[in-house]
Design a protein around this motif. Structure first.
Motif, PDB file in Angstrom:
ATOM      1  N   ARG A  45     -13.420 -21.215  84.777  1.00  0.00           N
ATOM      2  CA  ARG A  45     -13.405 -19.756  84.830  1.00  0.00           C
ATOM      3  C   ARG A  45     -14.704 -19.251  85.452  1.00  0.00           C
ATOM      4  NH1 ARG A  45      -9.187 -18.200  81.347  1.00  0.00           N
ATOM      5  NH2 ARG A  45      -8.536 -19.881  79.943  1.00  0.00           N
ATOM      6  N   PRO A  92     -15.258 -14.842  82.249  1.00  0.00           N
ATOM      7  CA  PRO A  92     -14.163 -14.488  81.340  1.00  0.00           C
ATOM      8  C   PRO A  92     -14.614 -13.537  80.239  1.00  0.00           C
ATOM      9  CG  PRO A  92     -15.041 -16.628  80.755  1.00  0.00           C
ATOM     10  CD  PRO A  92     -15.761 -16.202  82.001  1.00  0.00           C
ATOM     11  N   GLY A  96      -9.036 -14.903  80.698  1.00  0.00           N
ATOM     12  CA  GLY A  96      -9.088 -14.341  82.034  1.00  0.00           C
ATOM     13  C   GLY A  96     -10.073 -15.008  82.976  1.00  0.00           C
ATOM     14  N   ASP A  97     -10.106 -14.504  84.215  1.00  0.00           N
ATOM     15  CA  ASP A  97     -10.967 -14.987  85.299  1.00  0.00           C
ATOM     16  C   ASP A  97     -10.758 -16.479  85.558  1.00  0.00           C
ATOM     17  OD1 ASP A  97     -12.163 -12.887  86.539  1.00  0.00           O
ATOM     18  OD2 ASP A  97     -14.206 -13.464  86.045  1.00  0.00           O
ATOM     19  N   ASN A 136      -6.456 -13.360  86.401  1.00  0.00           N
ATOM     20  CA  ASN A 136      -6.296 -13.330  84.947  1.00  0.00           C
ATOM     21  C   ASN A 136      -4.941 -13.925  84.577  1.00  0.00           C
ATOM     22  OD1 ASN A 136      -8.791 -12.014  84.414  1.00  0.00           O
ATOM     23  ND2 ASN A 136      -7.872 -10.061  85.002  1.00  0.00           N
ATOM     24  N   LEU A 169      -1.535 -14.573  79.592  1.00  0.00           N
ATOM     25  CA  LEU A 169      -1.895 -13.167  79.529  1.00  0.00           C
ATOM     26  C   LEU A 169      -0.761 -12.304  80.084  1.00  0.00           C
ATOM     27  CD1 LEU A 169      -5.586 -13.378  80.798  1.00  0.00           C
ATOM     28  CD2 LEU A 169      -4.796 -13.184  78.441  1.00  0.00           C
ATOM     29  N   CYS A 188      -3.231  -7.263  83.997  1.00  0.00           N
ATOM     30  CA  CYS A 188      -4.358  -7.024  83.098  1.00  0.00           C
ATOM     31  C   CYS A 188      -5.660  -7.113  83.888  1.00  0.00           C
ATOM     32  CB  CYS A 188      -4.366  -8.006  81.928  1.00  0.00           C
ATOM     33  SG  CYS A 188      -4.451  -9.739  82.390  1.00  0.00           S
ATOM     34  N   ASN A 225      -7.983  -2.696  78.832  1.00  0.00           N
ATOM     35  CA  ASN A 225      -7.324  -3.015  80.090  1.00  0.00           C
ATOM     36  C   ASN A 225      -7.484  -1.804  81.004  1.00  0.00           C
ATOM     37  OD1 ASN A 225      -5.770  -4.492  81.925  1.00  0.00           O
ATOM     38  ND2 ASN A 225      -3.877  -3.538  81.231  1.00  0.00           N
TER      39      ASN A 225
END
Length: 439
Positions: A196, A199, A216-217, A227, A250, A254, A272
């Motif tokens: 990542r 994140p 995420g990331d 994400n 996810l 987002c 978000n």
């Protein structure tokens, strides 16, 4: 009681102020030559140690470390299991705040491999030890904390249970460190399984468990992120643990711009963006879903906070055709989990002053217990709201930071603790080949 004057380094730095008399000198107490009978050492020296320990356990951390200079026995209390057990039982909760200088990300930074290129983390720690700024909302006092033992290349990401979670700046599998800055302890977690970039990190620490969620990331190539997933770490006193073995997908749309999560009653919440909504992750069910935000098309600089077991949303509400003036508002999420109720609104006269200082550049909110702090970028001005007393006030600027020069302050809800025994659960993983620190 034997006097003790060790040469030790305290975790706190203090800024003392002196009170001037009418002649420009330092004011003195006229009764210094005759001590009060209430402080007669012949009485207090006979106080049983168990009662004295209980009194000391109620001291806030800065006062406790000052008291350790009195004698050898008080100095050794920090290493006494008996005292620390008492401290964990009776010490009152202190909803304080811990701030750090905000790192400005390098816009050209995409990926760094084997020290090629530059890391955004170096901007904050080039040639110097990292430090944080502890704020006491009751006394409106600032203290400086050193993180000298922390290796370079890490950024503060989350806080819970007296611990600060630091995440590695290097793109790739993330290394996380749990730090208790009051006693200077460092505990490293196993690296995440997925690569990542930056994140979002959620941390929840209870007396018997640790939960971490990294979301995420996802690095889908050396030059692109998306994400897609979240992975979780869990360990508890019952012997159950999961080393990033719990994965979840996810929601399709987002955007984790804030990078922070808030933990409330077994769930992680994060903002978000575009349009605004609240993403929710149920740790036990390993499931994500989305909650609509109030006035989502008219919010500016929204932030989430936990207050006494409830989730609150703080944001500026602005709409040209709104029948009421623009304002800063607080909403609370109801028990149903979908409905928001407005709980508080900044007084209009104060909001006019606030909006003039903020000038549309955004603001940073951090809540803890009954307190809410609002930091204004590019300024040394900040607001404190006491939700119990319904009182707004300007707080003194941090004396260790120069506004506009050192960068802006971003912070976390922080409860200082002299001991965090839950980190002992991680000792069983000392044989696991963790990634080494990179200095």
């Amino acid at each position: 009681m034997e006097a003790f004057h060790p040469s030790i380094t305290f975790p706190f730095s203090y800024t003392f102020t002196t009170t001037s008399s009418g002649h420009g000198g330092i004011a003195e107490n006229s009764n210094t030559s005759s001590p009060s009978p209430w402080m007669d050492s012949r009485i207090w020296s006979k106080l049983p140690h168990r009662l004295l320990n209980r009194v000391i356990a109620f001291l806030p951390p800065p006062a406790f470390f000052r008291a350790r200079c009195v004698c050898k026995r008080w100095y050794a209390l920090l290493f006494s299991n008996t005292f620390l057990e008492l401290y964990l039982r009776v010490s009152p909760r202190r909803p304080w705040f811990l701030f750090f200088k905000h790192k400005r990300l390098n816009s050209s930074y995409i990926y760094r491999n084997n020290n090629i290129g530059g890391s955004h983390g170096d901007n904050n720690r080039a040639g110097t030890d990292c430090e944080g700024y502890l704020f006491d909302p009751y006394e409106l006092a600032w203290y400086r904390l050193s993180f000298a033992l922390l290796p370079s290349g890490f950024s503060p990401a989350s806080s819970s249970g007296g611990l600060i979670c630091w995440v590695s700046d290097e793109a790739g599998p993330k290394t996380l460190i749990l730090c208790n800055p009051i006693v200077g302890s460092l505990t490293q977690l196993p690296p995440t399984l997925r690569s990542r970039l930056f994140p979002s990190i959620g941390l929840s620490v209870s007396p018997s468990s640790i939960d971490v969620t990294v979301a995420g990331d996802d690095l889908i190539s050396p030059y692109a992120v998306k994400n897609l997933t979240a992975e979780s770490f869990h360990i508890d006193g019952g012997g159950f643990f999961s080393l990033w073995g719990t994965n979840s997908s996810l929601p399709k749309v987002c955007n984790f711009e804030s990078g922070q999560m808030v933990h409330v009653q077994g769930k992680f919440y994060c903002m978000n963006y575009s349009p605004f909504s609240v993403l929710t992750y149920d740790v036990a069910a390993n499931n994500w879903w989305e909650i609509k935000a109030p006035m989502k098309r008219h919010l500016r600089s929204p932030s989430l906070m936990e207050s006494r077991g409830k989730l609150l949303l703080v944001a500026a509400a602005e709409k040209r055709k709104l029948k009421v003036p623009n304002s800063l508002r607080l909403w609370g999420l109801q028990a149903c989990g979908t409905t928001w109720i407005e709980m508080e609104r900044m007084p209009q006269q104060l909001y006019v002053q606030f909006a003039e200082l903020e000038n549309g550049n955004g603001f940073h909110c951090v809540g803890h217990g009954e307190f809410l702090t609002i930091m204004i970028p590019g300024s040394d001005k900040a607001l404190l709201f006491d939700m119990c007393r319904k009182r707004w006030q300007w707080i003194p600027p941090c004396p260790y930071v120069h506004a506009g020069i050192d960068g802006d302050l971003h912070g976390f809800a922080y409860e200082p603790q002299l001991a965090t025994p839950v980190t002992g659960l991680l000792d069983q993983f000392t044989t696991i080949p963790f990634q080494p620190f990179t200095g």
